[in-house]
Design an enzyme around this catalytic site. Structure first.
Site, PDB file in Angstrom:
ATOM      1  N   ASN A  97       0.954  -1.321  -0.004  1.00 27.59           N
ATOM      2  CA  ASN A  97       0.114  -0.013   0.133  1.00 27.59           C
ATOM      3  C   ASN A  97       0.902   1.344  -0.152  1.00 27.59           C
ATOM      4  OD1 ASN A  97      -2.788   1.312   0.661  1.00 27.59           O
ATOM      5  ND2 ASN A  97      -1.350   2.138   2.427  1.00 27.59           N
ATOM      6  N   TYR A 162       3.208   8.319 -11.759  1.00 26.66           N
ATOM      7  CA  TYR A 162       2.175   7.588 -11.073  1.00 26.66           C
ATOM      8  C   TYR A 162       1.495   6.549 -11.800  1.00 26.66           C
ATOM      9  CZ  TYR A 162      -1.355   7.017  -7.499  1.00 26.66           C
ATOM     10  OH  TYR A 162      -2.354   6.362  -6.576  1.00 26.66           O
ATOM     11  N   ALA A 165       3.725   3.663 -13.088  1.00 25.02           N
ATOM     12  CA  ALA A 165       3.823   2.811 -11.969  1.00 25.02           C
ATOM     13  C   ALA A 165       2.816   1.933 -11.625  1.00 25.02           C
ATOM     14  CB  ALA A 165       4.307   3.413 -10.689  1.00 25.02           C
ATOM     15  N   LYS A 166       1.795   2.840 -11.436  1.00 27.33           N
ATOM     16  CA  LYS A 166       0.350   1.727 -10.988  1.00 27.33           C
ATOM     17  C   LYS A 166       0.197   0.889 -12.301  1.00 27.33           C
ATOM     18  CE  LYS A 166      -0.413   3.635  -7.056  1.00 27.33           C
ATOM     19  NZ  LYS A 166      -0.383   2.766  -6.002  1.00 27.33           N
ATOM     20  N   ALA A 194     -10.441   6.946  -2.728  1.00 25.38           N
ATOM     21  CA  ALA A 194     -10.617   7.272  -1.271  1.00 25.38           C
ATOM     22  C   ALA A 194     -10.153   8.752  -0.809  1.00 25.38           C
ATOM     23  CB  ALA A 194      -9.820   6.307  -0.248  1.00 25.38           C
TER      24      ALA A 194
END
Length: 304
Positions: A97, A162, A165-166, A194
């Site tokens: 995470n 980002y 990477a994701k 979230a």
């Protein structure tokens, strides 16, 4: 049947707050013993944020220890895994995470920041997964969650590093879900929406209130239980859950002569057509589909 994690040992990275905290709390509530990791500089290897969450778990009757390892440091990650094993003898669950943001448009993005985001999100997950993988394979049980994002699946302005990477984590998950299947090591991705420290200033107050990180954690729990799926991209936010797929359309056979590029361009709408699209289980399915369209191979198959 209620999900029962009694006897299981879990590691959650980036668990000092936000989503990671909710993951750790829910795992403990369902009976898992939890190593709460969050980056910290304390000389004893613990961070204040991680220790606060671990203490919260203990106050509620659960078992937890804290750890301040940097997921980009292989030696620190190895020590983190050894800490959990020394305390409880095994590792059953890993929730990757930990993450950071360095949002800027690509033209303004420094390569150092680009590399840092890749190191934390992608290589941090690789480091932690590698540290537990062998033991999970040997014991014949493991559950691993990679935290991906809609920014990787679909793109997002100002998040090139980002997103890269994701989406890399999706490719990692898809391959490991195949490699671990025989030994009941199941690997999935969670794509959360979230309200956390990473989303402040991006969403309005009403949306932030609806996007409580606690509403994502049930999806994580479903991905780490005994009956977890394998190779799934589970999207989660505001109490809603969806599945994302990487699909392959039926496409168009154009051959390979000098005019193939023009036929591709002329047929681009047909190539995009989603009727009859597939969800390949593994990469070879693309090759098999393409080879099935070659006239010479079709004739050979018919003759055979």
């Amino acid at each position: 049947m209620a999900i029962d994690l009694r006897g299981r040992v879990a590691i959650v990275t980036g668990a000092g707050g936000g989503l990671g905290r909710e993951h750790a709390l829910l795992l403990a509530k369902r009976g898992a013993r939890v190593l709460v990791n969050d980056l910290g500089g304390a000389s004893d290897g613990r961070s204040a944020a991680a220790e606060a969450v671990a203490e919260e778990i203990r106050r509620n009757g659960g078992e937890a220890i804290s750890n301040g390892a940097d997921v980009t440091d292989v030696d620190q990650v190895a020590a983190m895994v050894e800490q959990a094993k020394a305390a409880w003898g095994r590792i059953d669950i890993l929730v990757n995470n930990a993450g950071i943001l360095r949002d800027r448009t690509f033209v303004k993005q420094s390569l150092d920041d680009f590399r840092l985001v890749i190191e934390v999100h992608l290589m941090g997950s690789v480091n932690c997964t590698k540290a537990v993988w062998g033991e999970m394979i040997e014991q014949g049980y493991g559950r691993i969650v990679m935290t991906t994002s809609s920014s990787g699946l679909y793109g997002n302005f100002g998040q090139s590093q980002y997103g890269a990477a994701k989406m890399g984590l999706v490719g990692l998950m898809k391959t490991l879900s195949l490699e671990g299947r025989r030994n009941d090591v199941r690997v999935n991705c969670l794509a959360p929406t979230a309200a956390t420290g990473m989303t402040e200033g991006i969403l309005d107050e009403q949306a932030l209130a609806a996007l409580d990180p606690a509403l994502v954690a049930p999806g994580m729990l479903a991905l780490v239980c005994d009956d977890a799926p394998n190779g799934m991209i589970l999207c989660a936010g505001a109490g809603s859950f969806e599945c994302a797929h990487i699909t392959l359309t039926q496409g168009l056979y154009v051959g390979a002569d000098a005019h193939a590029p023009e036929r591709i361009l002329a047929g681009i709408d047909r190539i995009r057509e989603r009727a009859g699209e597939m969800v390949p289980v593994a990469g070879m399915e693309q090759s098999n589909h393409e080879l099935s369209r070659v006239p010479a191979l079709q004739s050979a198959a018919a003759d055979g």
